[in-house]
Design an enzyme around this catalytic site. Structure first.
Site, short mmCIF file in Angstrom:
data_model
loop_
_atom_site.label_atom_id
_atom_site.label_comp_id
_atom_site.label_asym_id
_atom_site.label_seq_id
_atom_site.Cartn_x
_atom_site.Cartn_y
_atom_site.Cartn_z
N GLN A 248 0.84 -1.19 0.00
CA GLN A 248 0.00 0.00 0.00
C GLN A 248 0.87 1.25 0.00
O GLN A 248 1.68 1.42 0.92
CB GLN A 248 -0.88 -0.02 1.25
N GLY A 249 0.77 2.09 -1.01
CA GLY A 249 1.57 3.32 -1.08
C GLY A 249 0.74 4.53 -0.71
O GLY A 249 0.23 5.22 -1.59
N TYR A 250 0.55 4.76 0.56
CA TYR A 250 -0.25 5.90 1.02
C TYR A 250 0.64 6.95 1.67
O TYR A 250 0.86 8.03 1.13
CB TYR A 250 -1.31 5.45 2.03
N SER A 251 1.15 6.65 2.90
CA SER A 251 1.87 7.65 3.68
C SER A 251 3.15 8.09 2.98
O SER A 251 3.77 7.32 2.25
CB SER A 251 2.23 7.08 5.05
N SER B 137 4.49 -1.72 4.33
CA SER B 137 4.80 -3.10 4.72
C SER B 137 4.72 -3.99 3.49
O SER B 137 4.04 -3.66 2.51
CB SER B 137 3.87 -3.59 5.84
N GLU C 191 -9.36 -0.57 7.02
CA GLU C 191 -8.14 -0.79 7.79
C GLU C 191 -8.40 -0.59 9.27
O GLU C 191 -7.98 -1.39 10.10
CB GLU C 191 -7.04 0.16 7.32
#
Lengths: 349, 397
Positions: free
Chosen positions: B126-129, B161, B244
């Site tokens: 997951q590429g969010y933050s 992660s 989430e």
């Protein structure tokens, strides 16, 4: 699988809360707290119309036949309004008599017998207090008895843990921080035990659960007041509820209380259905609500700033009700010790 | 109030128990490591075929295709907990991307990605933050510049992660730098093998690289990877963020930890006495037990709200905050109860429970911060749950 209140339970809660909102505003509570007997009597007689004295008495004995979950909803509403009531004493007595046949139950339902509770010595005995039962007669004192004033009979624990029903003896009021309810020292001087019941962990657990439900209501009232105040009070050109420091205090209060509500429901339901975990749950509900309630009592006061500290706002009546419930029928530490005992954790392996 | 299950559900429970018992010998063990371990993949396939994983996902996408039934899901979870058998795979692809694609993906995206993801053959990250976009996620700056059929991506992500193992990424990028901050973001899928992507492990306080940093330098990806629509990525992401937070703070997992702690305190001895015989430690244990009971009851209440398709209100909003805090406190008591030996870590003959209480104590602090910090949770509880006003926006300088 349904973990929720029934339609009837919601109606009971709504109608009682609605009645108390009108019949027990803060002005009335103030009058009662300063010794106005007629205000207290008017409120009590209004509550009688709800049939509360027979709520937890089986229908065959003239009661409504409702369970402890319903009783907790009633006690929560009383705690929210910090109303004085004999309901806790009546309900604990009805539960103590649940297996003993008809006996005194119809008189309790009709109001001919008005009950008080002298159970303090089940969790702590001091200052020479303690009731002994010999040859069917009670002697000795019990401290901080609940609803003894203007009662006809007491449910009293003796020093062996057995429970008795006897006529209310001489008693004197004991001044506590909580003036919404009257606590007394009762002095048995040979009153006859009209019913003698074996030691019963469940009776103390029920008393504790109801005290926890009372705190649930009082603490919810304190959150509601804090949130309303935070949304209205302005400082630095904005309502204080828009400051994170204040907002987070409100969120912390709600976060502690919301799961507590589910715990009360679950514990009451577990006792109603005879689940073995019910005793432990009810005992821990008491200590859990004591901790959450105390936190909310101080935090809500802080959200109100200086006004929270005054008599003017009257918030202190709720603060004190919660403070008394915390110690009543055993401190949080005592309750947790008992919960360990009930699970067999005190016996060495 | 009725906590019993109807005969239909009791029969279902028997069926699940029977399936698990018949197949227990096929379950992977802790030695079967790695996200793409063949034994774990085979177990996942079996669970899907038996309706114990991917239960409500349509068969055309590789799921079992059952009607959603919260009670059946609950029974399945309870039976896994009771038997101790490894549950269905759970990773960010399965729990966050798949629901998003089912709702908003194109037919091609659904066909290409859902089946291999469910079967553990395709791993996602997951590429969010970003370093400059944590709680304020919408401040993200990783840029995707249009160039024909492609975007050219530059920037970096953090807290990613499974980036090392991942085949693919679902990523938030800024496609319109001139729009308001929530309106210029897109949600895009692309291969982690695309040239220009560098993954650096981020070692955390537990001593393990549970997370990574990911750097993008002129990474060219096809525009077909956009989910829903260009510049609508914020809505897409919000659908999955809700998911989430729902995963964090599960009361049944907390209950399992408390049971472990009770066992530890009943068996471990100091000076010949059981830990549980120490009145101070015991008092703390009972306090936590009360809190666990409360969160479990709260969970039952939420289940009922979900069954009735109602909002659980405050009862739901507080779960992440209170659940993660409670897990952390349980680990803290375990360490205190172990006393001096509680500080042992990783190896050594005096180590207890493989040092898991220390690593949980630290990792749980990570979870108090991650997935929306405790402070952000309190804002949400106060604003959505209690109706308090938002912080006024600062006037632009």
């Amino acid at each position: 699988m349904e973990f929720a209140l029934s339609e009837d339970q919601r109606m009971l809660q709504d109608s009682l809360s609605g009645f108390l909102k009108d019949a027990a505003p803060l002005d009335t509570i103030r009058k009662i707290a300063t010794g106005d007997k007629s205000s207290a009597a008017a409120l009590v007689s209004g509550l009688d119309d709800f049939g509360l004295s027979g709520l937890h008495v089986a229908e065959e004995h003239g009661g409504l036949g409702l369970g402890l979950l319903d009783a907790c909803l009633v006690q929560e509403a009383l705690g929210y309004a910090i109303a004085p009531s004999r309901f806790m004493a009546t309900t604990v007595t009805a539960h103590a008599l649940r297996n003993s046949g008809e006996g005194h139950l119809p008189a309790i339902v009709s109001g001919a017998m008005r009950m008080g509770l002298a159970l303090t010595e089940l969790s702590s005995r001091r200052d020479g207090a303690g009731v002994s039962a010999e040859n069917g007669r009670l002697t000795g004192t019990s401290l901080l008895a609940l609803s003894a004033e203007e009662s006809t009979h007491m449910l009293a624990a003796d020093t062996s843990g057995s429970l008795h029903i006897a006529q209310t003896p001489d008693n004197v009021a004991m001044q506590t921080i909580d003036r919404t309810r009257i606590f007394s020292e009762v002095r048995f001087a040979g009153e006859e035990s009209a019913a003698s019941l074996k030691p019963d962990d469940e009776v103390l657990a029920v008393a504790r659960l109801l005290a926890a439900a009372d705190t649930l209501g009082a603490a919810q009232a304190m959150i509601d007041k804090a949130v309303a105040y935070a949304a209205e009070r302005q400082q630095f050109g904005r309502v204080i509820g828009s400051f994170q420091a204040v907002k987070h205090m409100c969120a912390e209060m709600a976060s502690r209380l919301e799961p507590s509500r589910a715990l009360i429901w679950h514990a009451a339901h577990a006792l109603d259905t005879g689940e073995p975990e019910g005793l432990v749950m009810a005992t821990l509900a008491k200590s859990h609500l004591a901790e959450a309630g105390t936190f909310i009592a101080r935090t809500s006061t802080e959200v109100h700033g200086g006004m929270g500290f005054t008599d003017l706002v009257g918030l202190h009546y709720w603060f004190k009700r919660i403070g008394v419930n915390r110690q009543l029928f055993g401190s949080p530490e005592q309750c947790r010790h008992d919960a360990a005992r009930l699970q067999g954790w005190l016996e060495p392996a | 109030m009725d906590l019993s299950f109807s005969p239909e559900y009791e029969a279902f429970r028997k069926e699940v128990a029977g399936t698990l018992a018949a197949n227990a010998h096929l379950a992977p063990t802790p030695d079967d490591r790695g996200m793409k371990n063949s034994k774990r993949q085979a177990w996942q396939k079996l669970l899907i075929e038996q309706g114990l994983a991917a239960r409500t996902i349509p068969t055309e996408y590789g799921g079992y295709g059952a009607e959603p039934d919260i009670l059946k899901s609950r029974i399945i979870a309870e039976e896994f907990a009771r038997t101790g058998l490894p549950r269905a795979m759970s990773n960010q692809g399965i729990s966050m991307l798949v629901p998003t694609l089912l709702e908003l993906g194109t037919p091609e995206q659904k066909a290409a990605y859902i089946r291999p993801t469910l079967h553990g053959e395709m791993i996602w990250c997951q590429g969010y933050s970003e370093p400059g976009a944590g709680s304020d996620l919408a401040a993200l700056r990783t840029a995707a510049v249009s160039d024909g059929d492609e975007y050219v991506i530059n920037g970096s992500k953090i807290w990613t992660s499974t980036a090392k193992q991942a085949d693919m990424i679902f990523c938030l990028v800024r496609t319109d730098p001139s729009a308001k901050k929530h309106e210029g973001i897109s949600y895009i899928l692309f291969s982690m093998e695309t040239p220009g992507i560098e993954v650096r492990p981020l070692v955390d306080m537990t001593g393990t690289a549970n997370f990574n940093e990911v750097f993008f330098t002129d990474v060219r990806v096809p525009k077909t990877g956009i989910v829903f629509a260009e510049n609508k990525g914020w809505q897409v992401a919000n659908a999955t963020l809700t998911h989430e937070r729902g995963m964090l703070g599960d009361p049944n997992a907390t209950k399992a930890r408390l049971v472990e702690l009770v066992e530890l305190m009943k068996t471990e001895r100091v000076n010949g006495e059981r830990l549980i015989d120490d009145p101070l430690l015991r008092d703390r244990l009972l306090k936590l037990q009360g809190e666990v009971y409360a969160m479990q009851a709260n969970g039952l209440r939420i289940t009922t709200h979900n069954l009735k398709k109602e909002s659980a209100g405050l009862a739901g909003l507080i779960v992440k905050l209170m659940g993660c805090e409670l897990n952390h406190e349980i680990a803290r008591l375990a360490i205190d109860a172990l006393g001096e030996l509680g500080i042992m870590y990783e190896t050594g003959e005096h180590l207890r429970a493989d040092g898991s209480w220390q690593s949980r104590y630290m990792y749980d602090l990570g979870l108090i911060i991650g997935g929306g910090t405790a402070q952000i949770q309190k804002n949400i509880i106060a604003e959505r749950g209690l109706g308090l006003p938002r912080e006024p926006k600062l006037a632009k300088a």
